[in-house]
Write a protein that holds these residues in place. Structure first.
Motif, PDB file in Angstrom:
ATOM      1  N   LEU A   4       0.970  -1.336  -0.339  1.00 18.94           N
ATOM      2  CA  LEU A   4      -0.062  -0.461  -0.068  1.00 18.94           C
ATOM      3  C   LEU A   4       0.584   1.400   0.203  1.00 18.94           C
ATOM      4  CD1 LEU A   4      -2.355  -1.097   2.848  1.00 18.94           C
ATOM      5  CD2 LEU A   4      -3.163  -0.932   0.432  1.00 18.94           C
ATOM      6  N   LYS A  53      -8.502   6.058   2.429  1.00 16.45           N
ATOM      7  CA  LYS A  53      -8.286   5.476   1.085  1.00 16.45           C
ATOM      8  C   LYS A  53      -8.959   6.876  -0.203  1.00 16.45           C
ATOM      9  CE  LYS A  53     -11.473   3.065  -0.532  1.00 16.45           C
ATOM     10  NZ  LYS A  53     -11.838   1.764  -1.473  1.00 16.45           N
ATOM     11  N   LEU A  68      -8.891  -3.589   0.841  1.00 20.21           N
ATOM     12  CA  LEU A  68      -7.843  -2.856  -0.458  1.00 20.21           C
ATOM     13  C   LEU A  68      -6.807  -4.081  -1.116  1.00 20.21           C
ATOM     14  CD1 LEU A  68      -6.387  -0.819   2.697  1.00 20.21           C
ATOM     15  CD2 LEU A  68      -8.064   0.245   0.867  1.00 20.21           C
ATOM     16  N   GLN A  72      -2.833   0.810  -3.349  1.00 17.09           N
ATOM     17  CA  GLN A  72      -3.556   2.101  -2.838  1.00 17.09           C
ATOM     18  C   GLN A  72      -3.178   2.933  -2.539  1.00 17.09           C
ATOM     19  OE1 GLN A  72      -7.725  -0.784  -1.983  1.00 17.09           O
ATOM     20  NE2 GLN A  72      -8.389   0.635  -3.462  1.00 17.09           N
TER      21      GLN A  72
END
Length: 107
Positions: A4, A53, A68, A72
């Protein structure tokens, strides 16, 4: 591993780059996301108001984190008082090389 991109939300920073973090896919929980993100960014978890997010979705629970996908983008939104502490510009008297006596001289 789930990769991430995370940063601290702060519109006042000119450069506010993301860092990449890795989460074990067997431990995709909100608590683990918060722990790893805070450790990597040097933030106290108690100072995090919410995780967003991007562009506009708040993560609230483990199921949100489980959805997720790789790469992202997330932001840690800090409490207002903590933003001031973390990104505060030092006052003139706190800056190195500042001479209080010299600032009081009159000509």
């Amino acid at each position: 591993e789930l990769v991430l991109k995370v940063r601290i939300q702060n519109p006042n920073l000119r450069e506010n780059d993301f860092i990449e973090i890795e989460l074990d896919r067997q431990e995709l929980t909100y608590k683990e996301l918060l722990r790893v993100s805070c450790r990597e960014l040097g933030v106290n978890p108690e100072h995090v108001q919410k995780i967003r997010k991007l562009p506009n979705t708040m993560l609230r629970k483990d199921k949100d984190v489980a959805r997720l996908q790789d790469f992202q983008e997330l932001e840690l939104v800090l409490t207002v008082s903590d933003k001031n502490l973390l990104f505060r510009v030092p006052t003139l008297s706190e800056q190195s090389g500042y001479n209080k006596k010299a600032s009081e001289l009159t000509y």
